[in-house]
Design an enzyme around this catalytic site. Structure first.
Site, short mmCIF file in Angstrom:
data_model
loop_
_atom_site.label_atom_id
_atom_site.label_comp_id
_atom_site.label_asym_id
_atom_site.label_seq_id
_atom_site.Cartn_x
_atom_site.Cartn_y
_atom_site.Cartn_z
N THR A 1 -9.07 6.28 -2.04
CA THR A 1 -10.24 5.59 -2.24
C THR A 1 -11.19 6.81 -1.94
O THR A 1 -12.34 6.79 -2.34
CB THR A 1 -10.43 4.47 -1.44
OG1 THR A 1 -10.28 4.73 0.07
CG2 THR A 1 -9.69 3.18 -1.67
N HIS B 1 0.81 -1.32 0.09
CA HIS B 1 0.02 -0.18 0.20
C HIS B 1 0.90 1.28 -0.10
O HIS B 1 0.11 2.28 0.15
CB HIS B 1 -1.04 -0.04 1.23
CG HIS B 1 -2.09 -0.89 1.06
ND1 HIS B 1 -3.22 -0.71 0.42
CD2 HIS B 1 -2.48 -2.12 1.61
CE1 HIS B 1 -4.07 -1.45 0.46
NE2 HIS B 1 -3.77 -2.24 1.07
N LYS C 1 -9.21 13.49 4.97
CA LYS C 1 -8.23 12.27 4.56
C LYS C 1 -7.35 12.47 5.89
O LYS C 1 -7.18 13.28 6.59
CB LYS C 1 -7.44 12.24 3.41
CG LYS C 1 -6.88 13.39 3.08
CD LYS C 1 -6.15 13.28 1.59
CE LYS C 1 -7.13 13.28 0.47
NZ LYS C 1 -7.45 12.00 -0.11
N ARG C 2 -6.72 11.29 6.05
CA ARG C 2 -5.49 11.21 7.34
C ARG C 2 -4.69 12.37 6.96
O ARG C 2 -4.26 12.72 6.08
CB ARG C 2 -4.88 9.83 7.28
CG ARG C 2 -3.77 9.79 8.12
CD ARG C 2 -3.33 8.36 8.19
NE ARG C 2 -2.87 7.89 6.97
CZ ARG C 2 -1.63 7.88 6.59
NH1 ARG C 2 -0.77 8.36 7.51
NH2 ARG C 2 -1.40 7.37 5.57
N LYS D 1 0.18 14.31 2.24
CA LYS D 1 -1.19 14.54 1.53
C LYS D 1 -1.51 16.11 1.31
O LYS D 1 -2.50 16.45 0.69
CB LYS D 1 -2.25 13.96 2.58
CG LYS D 1 -2.28 12.46 2.57
CD LYS D 1 -3.22 11.71 3.60
CE LYS D 1 -3.04 10.33 3.68
NZ LYS D 1 -3.42 9.73 2.59
N LYS E 1 -14.95 7.78 -3.93
CA LYS E 1 -16.30 8.32 -3.03
C LYS E 1 -16.70 9.81 -3.58
O LYS E 1 -18.08 9.76 -3.75
CB LYS E 1 -15.76 8.33 -1.67
CG LYS E 1 -15.52 6.82 -1.02
CD LYS E 1 -15.23 6.79 0.34
CE LYS E 1 -14.36 5.59 0.70
NZ LYS E 1 -13.54 5.68 1.64
#
Length: 810
Positions: A653, A357, A545-546, A551, A657
């Site tokens: 992901t 991952h 998100k985390r 990110k 969504k």
């Protein structure tokens, strides 16, 4: 199952009486929820029993999905949906004066995961059951989740996520299925009847008790199982504890009980100290050993020879956390089932497959030899032997190229590399997006790809459209069905048929109204919780998100500060009103990430309380992000922020969504963003920034100096100085770590480098949103093309290309 509303009403009333001796008028919402959920579990019980019986009798191969996380969220609504009784239940409850939505509020989100890894595992379980694949989850029953996030004065504060405080109505405890997991002790080799055996003595035994949760397939008779293991002491140990207490050695008794139960106490204990590292390794071996023991016991009920295990069992390990499955299966096959090394290793390779991952070095787990060897002496011996034989194989191929050999070895530089173990001990290694897989093959795992090219493959992540569209956005699902029929529910690729309606003005108007109503509803919740009035006609721009530097929530918030500065200079600036939503948890020990949360909230306070900018922008940090909150924010998002540094996000992901719910993505060409672009076309996504190749070139060859851009770009310079000069109303030292990260430490994730491109991309968003018909066409095409990212498609690929000979629904 077909149940009418009258039957449900009668059964529910009876259940309330038998569980709580209460009728509907006197029962609390919690008791109503517990009784109703218990009833729904009963409705699936027969199919659950029949599925389990069939799996022990028939010739079907079974899949066991091992994961540290299963972020399953709330189950009541999804179970009603999959049983096909959602409408009947809603009507039955309404006639009894009960609102199903209010009932749902009593259910806690299961504290079994953190982010994308756990949500993917949950989607995969849902898809396996709906596709009638005999597939089960295996993990840990954490007493406490990661943590419940509170925002206090802008700071993240972690409090225990006591998700089990009212119990878990969906699980069934199986004491008769408990197994023993062994830690520590010593291993003695002895020869018995001419065969070398290994006797494990003086170990500390932990009781692993399974708690099973039904995973209900969509409108079929398949009910699979999520088996989560709880770490407990044995009854005789409890007596010893009491004896210690009786003789005054209370602390010893408590310490022992605590050390055992800590294994399943909390998700991801802090491993910055050695005690935390030991606990994490204990957790991983605990659920893997318990899970494989359970698999072997179930397999034996089928009366099949142990040397045919690989024909009937597939074990898939989700990231490196369960990689210890390789030596544990070897241990059981050799020490308990009497197989020789070569035969055991061949079976193990055929049974085990591995999903990678990440390319982030810190996420590719490594364990110090001294910790591993002391805690798992027999497992270490097996790993050492796998490594020795593998190095012999490498020496024949690569001769004296010790740099290559050491990089591929499982054991080197005093550490055990779990990714290497997973690759060597399994038959398949898959990445989770095309770009990610190519990076693994060409860079991160290039040596292994050269050695085992046939083991590498790509399986782009997916999401279950049942939860993320049917359940989370029922009005949109209804519009889709009214437009193209309901075939898309069982065959999500049929969503493609929506594309021909993308320019239809009637369809666009209905789609617009659904989105706006979702926004109005969520805006009310925001006002009630945070006291901030949100304009539902503003662009809802969401980054959920985390929290991690790669990110790049920082890029987003620096752009917001830049917009704010523009508005301060010119309050009449013509921009479409924007509401920026952030939702994220930061790891408790990740101080930079926690500082970013403080920065977002600090800038938000400044922006939200400045009347001079006329509410043209608002900033909301949504506290305690979780599945049930995601189900509310995603259906009302206009813009989906997918802005990670190219090459760093394996897949994502959340991006899927959001697109499935009609958001337009602003994205770097990273992870599955590339595949989203390829599906929707460049005109229906807004991309920006460095490519993965450019990022990796800078990382390898240098040539980027963030300090140069800091001094050169006035926009960046102004915002960064405002962070550190008290402009935002906090001490000048507050964001020093962020300043150092971006300026002094050369901006590891290229925030400054991509800033100008991001500004232009956001200006393009503003331009496109003004053209309502064009924007709604983009939204419609994103929905239409999202079917390809259903986890049903992903799981079918896993079944055919990795697990092999798996039966599925036609």
């Amino acid at each position: 199952m077909k149940l009418d509303k009258d039957t449900i009403k009668k059964d529910f009333s009876r259940k309330l009486i038998t569980m709580f001796s209460e009728d509907i008028q006197e029962a609390s919402n919690l008791h109503k929820y517990l009784a109703f959920a218990s009833l729904i579990k009963e409705y699936c019980a027969e199919n659950w029993m029949m599925s389990n019986k069939a799996y022990t009798k028939d010739e079907k191969k079974q899949v066991y999905y091992f994961s540290m996380e299963f972020l399953i969220g709330k189950l009541l609504r999804s179970n009603l949906l999959n049983l096909g009784i959602e409408k009947e239940s809603e009507e039955a409850l309404k006639e009894l004066g009960i609102d199903l939505n209010e009932l749902e509020e009593s259910e806690m989100d299961a504290g079994l995961g953190n982010g994308g890894l756990g949500r993917l595992a949950a989607c995969f379980l849902d898809s396996m059951a709906s596709l009638e694949i005999p597939g089960h989850g295996c993990g840990i029953r954490y007493k406490y989740g990661l943590f419940e996030q509170k925002i206090v004065n802008g700071y993240q504060v972690e409090i225990p996520d006591n998700w089990l405080k009212e119990g878990n109505v969906w699980e069934t405890r199986k004491d008769d299925k408990a197994v023993v997991v062994k830690f520590g002790g010593n291993v003695t080799p002895v020869t018995i009847n001419g065969r070398l055996n290994f006797i494990h003595e003086n170990y500390r035994a932990v009781k692993a008790v399974p708690c099973d949760t039904p995973i209900i397939g969509y409108k079929n008779k398949t009910v699979n199982t999520l088996r989560l293991w709880s770490a407990e002491t044995f009854e005789k140990d409890k007596e010893l504890d009491f004896s210690s207490f009786k003789y005054g050695n209370y602390s010893k008794a408590v310490e022992y009980k605590s050390s055992v139960e800590s294994i399943s106490q909390v998700l991801y204990p802090d491993d910055s100290q050695i005690e935390g590292k030991i606990l994490r390794l204990k957790q991983q071996y605990f659920f893997v050993s318990a899970g494989i023991q359970s698999i072997i016991r179930t397999y034996k009920k089928r009366n099949k020879p142990i040397n045919e295990l690989d024909k009937y069992v597939a074990i898939h390990i989700n990231d490196t956390h369960p990689a210890i499955a390789v030596p544990e299966l070897m241990r059981i096959l050799m020490d308990e089932e009497g197989l020789g090394w070569d035969e055991a290793f061949e079976i193990t390779k055929n049974v085990i497959s591995y999903t990678n991952h990440t390319i982030m070095a810190e996420a590719l787990e490594k364990w110090p030899i001294n910790i591993f060897k002391e805690l798992l002496p027999r497992i270490y011996m097996i790993v050492e032997e796998i490594n020795r034989r593998f190095i012999e194989e490498l020496k024949l191929k690569y001769h004296e190229d010790w740099n290559k050999i050491n990089s591929m070895a499982i054991i080197s530089s005093g550490q055990i590399k779990m990714a290497n173990l997973a690759i060597i001990g399994g038959h398949s290694v898959n990445g989770v997006a095309k770009l990610h897989t190519e990076i693994l093959k060409k860079r991160e795992l290039a040596n292994f790809y050269e050695l085992y090219p046939e083991r590498f493959n790509n399986k782009t992540n997916g999401i279950t459209h049942r939860r993320w569209l049917l359940q989370a956005n029922p009005k949109l699902a209804e519009l889709i069905t009214n437009t193209i029929g309901n075939d898309w529910v069982r065959n999500p690729i049929k969503l493609d048929e929506l594309e021909k309606y993308a320019k239809d003005s009637g369809f666009q108007e209905e789609l617009y109204n659904i989105k706006r109503n979702n926004k109005i509803k969520f805006a009310k919740e925001v006002e009630n919780k945070y006291g901030i009035v949100v304009n539902p006609d503003s662009v809802f721009d969401v980054q959920a998100k985390r929290l991690h530097a790669y990110k790049r929530q920082l890029l987003n918030v620096i752009h917001i500060a830049y917009l704010y500065n523009n508005l301060k200079e010119n309050p009449n600036l013509d921009i479409i009103p924007r509401t920026f939503f952030f939702a994220a948890k930061a790891s408790p020990s990740y101080y930079l990430a926690k500082e970013i949360i403080k920065l977002i909230n600090t800038i938000g306070d400044k922006v939200n309380n400045d009347k001079s900018i006329r509410d043209k922008i608002k900033v909301i940090f949504l506290e305690n992000y979780r599945v049930s909150l995601a189900e509310k924010i995603i259906p009302c998002a206009d813009v989906s922020e997918q802005i990670s540094t190219a090459s760093k996000e394996a897949s994502g992901t959340g991006n899927m969504k959001f697109m499935m719910n009609g958001a337009v993505t602003i994205a770097t060409l990273d992870g599955a963003n590339i595949e989203i672009r390829d599906r929707v076309g460049e005109e229906n996504i807004v991309t920006f920034g460095l490519t993965a190749e450019e990022v990796m070139n800078y990382e390898k060859n240098g040539g980027y100096w963030s300090k140069e851009l800091y001094y050169k770009d006035r926009r960046i310079h102004t915002v960064i100085d405002q962070m550190t000069n008290g402009y935002f109303g906090v001490p000048s030292s507050e964001f020093k770590d962020i300043y150092n990260h971006l300026v002094e430490q050369n901006d590891e994730y290229f925030v400054f480098k991509d800033f100008d491109s991001y500004v232009k991309a956001q200006e393009k968003i503003d331009f496109l949103y003004r053209q309502r018909s064009k924007w709604m066409e983009m939204c419609a095409i994103n929905i239409a093309k999202s079917g390809a990212f259903s986890s049903d498609n992903t799981i079918l690929q896993y079944a055919k290309e990795i697990w092999h000979n798996i039966s599925t629904r036609d």
